[in-house]
Design a protein around this motif. Structure first.
Motif, short mmCIF file in Angstrom:
data_model
loop_
_atom_site.label_atom_id
_atom_site.label_comp_id
_atom_site.label_asym_id
_atom_site.label_seq_id
_atom_site.Cartn_x
_atom_site.Cartn_y
_atom_site.Cartn_z
N TRP A 173 -78.41 -15.27 11.14
CA TRP A 173 -77.30 -16.22 11.07
C TRP A 173 -76.49 -16.07 12.35
N HIS A 174 -76.43 -17.14 13.13
CA HIS A 174 -75.93 -17.04 14.50
C HIS A 174 -74.58 -17.73 14.72
N HIS A 175 -74.19 -18.61 13.83
CA HIS A 175 -72.94 -19.35 14.02
C HIS A 175 -71.79 -18.55 13.43
N ALA A 176 -71.04 -17.87 14.28
CA ALA A 176 -69.89 -17.07 13.85
C ALA A 176 -70.34 -15.92 12.94
N ASP A 177 -69.37 -15.23 12.38
CA ASP A 177 -69.63 -14.05 11.57
C ASP A 177 -70.23 -14.47 10.22
N PRO A 178 -71.46 -14.03 9.90
CA PRO A 178 -72.07 -14.46 8.64
C PRO A 178 -71.38 -13.89 7.40
N ARG A 179 -70.45 -12.95 7.59
CA ARG A 179 -69.71 -12.42 6.43
C ARG A 179 -68.50 -13.28 6.10
N GLN A 180 -68.25 -14.30 6.93
CA GLN A 180 -67.10 -15.18 6.72
C GLN A 180 -67.55 -16.51 6.11
N PHE A 181 -66.63 -17.13 5.38
CA PHE A 181 -66.90 -18.42 4.73
C PHE A 181 -66.65 -19.54 5.73
N ILE A 182 -67.74 -20.04 6.32
CA ILE A 182 -67.64 -21.06 7.37
C ILE A 182 -68.72 -22.13 7.11
N PRO A 183 -68.40 -23.16 6.33
CA PRO A 183 -69.41 -24.20 6.01
C PRO A 183 -69.96 -24.89 7.24
N GLU A 184 -69.17 -24.94 8.34
CA GLU A 184 -69.60 -25.63 9.55
C GLU A 184 -70.87 -25.04 10.14
#
Length: 470
Positions: free
Chosen positions: A381-392
């Motif tokens: 998972w490369h878009h931002a921190d995968p431990r965070q809730f980021i639907p984008e």
């Protein structure tokens, strides 16, 4: 003299059992790295699971951090749980599983499930109207989410209104049954025969079993009395039409026995009560922390003319095409299932000796696939921190993620049979709450954490609900 002999035999028996278990738990050259297990208790105590200091998800992430992608975790000398619903499809293998899947699968295909969309919307509206009150802090939303999911399976599976026809004692029986299911998993070190005796003489369990069994019998009896000549329209009709007390696992045999039908009803009801409801609760928790996500969902609904407004009388149409067109809402649904998968583990049992990725696997061993480890792995998972809730992330580079890096319903031919229903339920109620201009706001009590049952719920969920003016 006799007492001395008996005492000696008892001591010898205890010593032999200890030697057997000691040998069973002793390290071997084939072992993967891990924490040394205790006799009887495996790693359940030293991992903090029994004391509730840690959850399975946290332990699996910790073990991966300490030992790498491949490690061993011991549940105890007896690792299998099938005492509560031994005839349910999730417990079966081989020819017996194939016989059950031939009966059940037709009702859970997407073409069948999508036909129940209107019913799911009606259940979502009932959930909103009965449980969400503007300008109030809600602390009991988990039980409300459970009521929603069990209503859905009640209507589309059994043509039955659980809110009206199921009293508090039966709902308490569902909760008790889930408690015993968790107990049997945690108490995997206890011999099967001893757990069987315990359940037989535990009055609380027997009361729960009796009430649920009576409900299942009532559902079957009502369907038998109301059967029409046309084909089965729902799950209970399908099950009743398959009734065959001579059913066995021969290739020429088909159908289910009455006891098998009861266990399948039990599995469906408990799965509805415990699984998708957890995902809905996590959605409410996550978006309460991220108001901008709620606003973006509403903006998307407004763009498609689906947001409720004063000049829009009645209810906006809910169709499969509408749901498909809501791309960002779909990203939110995916992100809920990625970061809070319905099941913490996928479990498989080896049917033969094999060697996979330089690891020797022996027949009968249980393989755990911890979903949280896969779903939050920075290598995939490369878009931002995968431990965070980021639907984008599903609109960026992670939209083309490897299919096996996100498997909330499992994979292969043993994937969750109800995944189409679970997905449709989750996205529909998420969209419906946003469609009706609901905003979930964070509170100081809304601290999250993990409450691990069969599924994993937010431990502390307390949000302020506001109905926005159109």
């Amino acid at each position: 003299m006799v007492s001395i002999i008996l005492a000696s035999l008892f001591v010898i028996t205890i010593i032999l059992i200890y030697i057997y278990l000691k040998r069973d738990y002793s390290p071997s050259s084939d072992d993967l790295p891990g924490v040394k297990p205790h006799i009887f208790f495996g790693n359940l105590i030293n991992s903090g699971i029994v004391s509730k200091a840690s959850t399975f998800r946290e332990v699996m992430l910790d073990y991966q951090h300490r030992f790498g992608d491949k490690f061993q975790f011991w549940f105890g000398s007896h690792r299998y749980f099938n005492l509560l619903c031994s005839n349910g499809i999730i417990m079966l293998t081989g020819a017996r599983w194939k016989r059950h899947i031939r009966v059940l699968l037709p009702m859970f295909k997407r073409t069948k499930i999508i036909g129940h969309l209107e019913t799911i919307v009606e259940c979502a509206d009932r959930f909103i109207d009965q449980n969400l009150h503007s300008d109030q802090i809600h602390r009991d939303l988990i039980s409300c989410c459970q009521s929603f999911t069990i209503n859905v399976i009640g209507f589309i599976g059994f043509d039955y209104d659980f809110d009206i026809h199921v009293n508090l004692s039966i709902k308490k029986a569902f909760q008790d049954f889930i408690f015993y299911a968790k107990f049997l998993i945690i108490a995997s070190w206890i011999p099967r025969w001893l757990k069987k005796i315990y359940l037989k003489y535990d009055s609380k369990y027997q009361q729960a079993y009796r009430l649920i069994h009576e409900l299942a019998e009532k559902l079957v009896e009502e369907e038998q009395n109301n059967r029409e000549n046309e084909g089965p329209k729902n799950l209970i009709a399908l099950l009743v039409s398959s009734l065959n007390e001579q059913a066995n696992d021969e290739h020429t045999s088909s159908g289910l026995t009455r006891s098998e039908i009861f266990d399948e009803i039990l599995v469906m009801i408990l799965a509805a009560y415990e699984t998708t409801s957890a995902a809905i609760a996590w959605f409410i928790f996550f978006v309460s922390k991220h108001p901008q996500i709620q606003q973006r969902m509403k903006d998307e609904l407004r763009e498609h003319h689906l947001l409720m407004t004063d000049d829009l009388r009645g209810k906006p149409p809910a169709t499969s095409d509408n749901l498909t067109s809501l791309i960002y809402c779909e990203c939110v649904t995916k992100e809920v299932l990625r970061l809070a998968p319905i099941a913490g583990l996928i479990i498989r049992r080896a049917t033969c000796d094999t060697n996979t990725d330089d690891v020797k696997i022996h027949r009968g061993q249980t393989i755990f696939i911890p979903l949280q480890n896969i779903h939050t792995d920075t290598r995939y998972w490369h878009h931002a921190d995968p431990r965070q809730f980021i639907p984008e992330r599903f609109l960026a580079e992670d939209q083309n993620h490897h299919p096996l890096t996100m498997i909330p319903f499992g994979g292969g031919h043993r994937a969750c049979i109800g995944q189409e229903l679970a997905w449709l339920e989750l996205k529909t109620i998420i969209v419906r709450m946003m469609q009706r201009n609901i905003t979930f706001e964070d509170t100081s009590e809304n601290t999250g954490g993990y409450d691990e049952r069969i599924a994993c719920f937010p431990k502390n969920l307390a949000v302020h609900v506001r109905f926005d003016r159109p």
